[in-house]
Structure formats: C-alpha cells, structure tokens
Design an enzyme around this catalytic site. Structure first.
Site, PDB file in Angstrom:
ATOM      1  N   HIS A  73      -7.146 -11.722  -2.376  1.00  0.00           N
ATOM      2  CA  HIS A  73      -7.616 -12.875  -3.159  1.00  0.00           C
ATOM      3  C   HIS A  73      -6.644 -14.045  -3.018  1.00  0.00           C
ATOM      4  CE1 HIS A  73      -9.279  -9.325  -5.528  1.00  0.00           C
ATOM      5  NE2 HIS A  73     -10.383 -10.005  -5.260  1.00  0.00           N
TER       6      HIS A  73
ATOM      7  N   ARG B 271     -10.639  -1.719  -5.556  1.00  0.00           N
ATOM      8  CA  ARG B 271     -11.056  -0.330  -5.761  1.00  0.00           C
ATOM      9  C   ARG B 271     -10.021   0.680  -5.246  1.00  0.00           C
ATOM     10  NH1 ARG B 271     -16.621  -2.468  -4.738  1.00  0.00           N
ATOM     11  NH2 ARG B 271     -17.819  -2.060  -6.630  1.00  0.00           N
TER      12      ARG B 271
END
Ligand code: AMP
Length: 277
Positions: free
Chosen positions: A35, A185
């Site tokens: 990100h 995840r």
C-alpha cells in the site's frame, strides 16, 4: 493528515482542492509496504493524496472472510501519515450503502476467469465500490497494484469503456525478502504455512522461465506445501483471454488455498516480436 468519514465532508475537502491534482489510493486497510508503494507513487505525481480505507462487503462472497478480514485502524492512520497521505476517507458501510442499490454493475467475460471463476460477483462488487469512490473523490489519478492484476485490468476497462475522467496508474508487486507477495491476508498464515508460502512465487518463476510446465508447477506446489491450487493459468494481458500466436503480453496467475487462506500472485511480461530480416 485528516481522517474523513462522511461523503459530504469528503466532497467539501475535494472542492477546496479543485485546481490541484488528486491521487486516490483505494485500500481495505491493514496497511503494508505494498500500500505504501502506491502512496509513494501517488505523491510523486499529485499535489494531494487521498487513501480510502473501506472493507467493502459487496465484493465478499457469503462464505468469505468479510467479518474476519484483518482491521487495525489506528495502525493504518499511523502508517498512512508516515507515508505522506493527506486525507484518509474511511466511511462506514451504511455511509457507502445507505439503501439497497436499485441497479447493478456487472463485469462480463473478464470476470469469468482466474479469481472471478471461484469468486462469483466479486468483481461486480469491486467496480461498484471503485465507481463510487471515483465519483466521490474525483481524483485525477487512481493507483492500483499489479498484485491484483485481474482487478487492475477490469478497472482499466471500466474507465476506458465508460470514459471516467481519471488516469489509472499501476504499481509493481512488493514482496517479502523471500519472494512472498505482501498481503494483508498473510497474517492468517500459521508459522509453517508462512514458511511454505514463498514456493508460490518461486514456482511462477520456474514456469515463466520454461523450466516447468504449468502442470508440473501445480504438482510441485501441492507436493511441497499443504496448499491446494485453485488455478494456475497463463493468459494474455490485459484482456485475460487465451494466448494466441499474436499475443505479446502475458500473465501467469495463481491462487492457492493454504489452510483457510487464499493467496494470489502473478507475473506479467511482454515479448517483443522480433526480427526483421
Ligand atoms: P487491498 O487493501 O488488499 O484491497 O489492496 C489495496 C491496493 O493495494 C490494491 O490496488 C492492491 O493491488 C494493492 N496491493 C496490495 N498488495 C500489494 C503488493 N504486495 N504490492 C503492490 N500493490 C499491492
């Protein structure tokens, strides 16, 4: 850095920056260096960077991990601030979906393969939320990772086919030192699964380099990990169709269930058509 939670406040802020370039980085939070790479790219190319943090329920299937998806808003605010984000847009589910939608966006062929084949309606939910974010924030540029290559290809098609006034920018996959693609995840993995997970990228490289066939790659992943391959497929990119003799850009994409965690990864490359005599 300011956190904004309502559409009205977000629009008011955007009005203030009307004459500046705005880079949007859509995320579901639980931020990592992948990100941050999107934010870094956005900062280079825009006056203002807005990051959305929203775990979008409409892109999760009924038996998927919407409820358990990792969330840590305070940590996200810290990391986004460090990365140089100007505004976080973090609406609630009811702010984004106050009523049942009376019409639905539906992605065609491009959503029938790869992740779309095992996650029906996932990409309909993705284009729904991305459309809303693009209309609320009106960015000049929006940033997406090649990690989610099918999503990137579908968003590019959405913007091209429906003339959205935004430039879509893609950012290469950020990996751990051992090659595992960074993902929110990855925290689901047990220590043993985490040790096994780099096999996925190593296998993609072996197939890309034509050391192994796809079938050999699948067999290898299922032999040396506890994982089960959902798909391991080579397609043309970005159209996501079966390669032909004319294809010059390829994606080799994989999804593997390791325990209850579904990991995805890919490599994308081009071959230059050669050799005028
Ligand atoms: P997510 O929060 O997982 O929905 O991801 C938000 C954006 O970050 C998407 O455009 C992803 O493709 C991108 N992204 C996630 N992981 C990575 C990574 N390892 N490298 C580059 N971009 C990533």
């Amino acid at each position: 850095m300011k956190v904004i939670t309502t559409i009205g406040d977000m629009k008011a802020v955007i009005n203030k920056h009307h004459h500046q370039t705005i880079g949007l980085v859509p995320t579901m939070g639980y931020l990592h260096e992948g990100h941050v790479a999107l934010v870094t790219q956005a900062k280079k190319e825009n006056h203002i960077v807005v990051m959305s943090i929203f775990v979008n329920p409409t892109q999760f299937g009924p038996n998927e991990d919407f409820e358990s998806y990792p969330r840590d808003f305070d940590r996200d605010v810290m990391l986004a601030t460090e990365a140089g984000v100007d505004y976080i847009f973090a609406p609630s589910v009811t702010e984004m979906y106050p009523r049942t939608s009376s019409l639905h966006l539906h992605v065609g062929e491009m959503a029938q393969t790869l992740c779309g084949a095992s996650r029906p309606n996932h990409f309909d939910g993705v284009v729904q939320i991305v459309t809303k974010l693009l209309h609320i924030i009106e960015p000049t540029h929006a940033y997406f990772g090649q990690k989610d290559a099918q999503q990137l290809a579908i968003i590019e098609a959405l913007v091209r086919d429906y003339n959205f006034p935004v430039i879509i920018r893609s950012v290469p996959i950020i990996r751990e030192a051992d090659g595992l693609a960074k993902s929110s995840r990855n925290v689901y993995l047990t220590p043993i699964e985490r040790q096994q997970a780099p096999v996925i990228y190593a296998t993609l490289q072996q197939i890309q380099n034509e050391v192994w066939t796809i079938a050999e790659g699948i067999a290898h992943i299922e032999k040396v990990t506890t994982g089960k391959v959902d798909y391991l497929t080579k397609l043309s990119y970005p159209d996501l169709t079966k390669p032909t003799a004319e294809t010059t850009a390829f994606i080799l994409a994989v999804a593997v269930y390791i325990g209850t965690t579904r990991l995805i990864d890919n490599v994308i490359w081009e071959v230059t058509s050669c050799c005028a005599q």
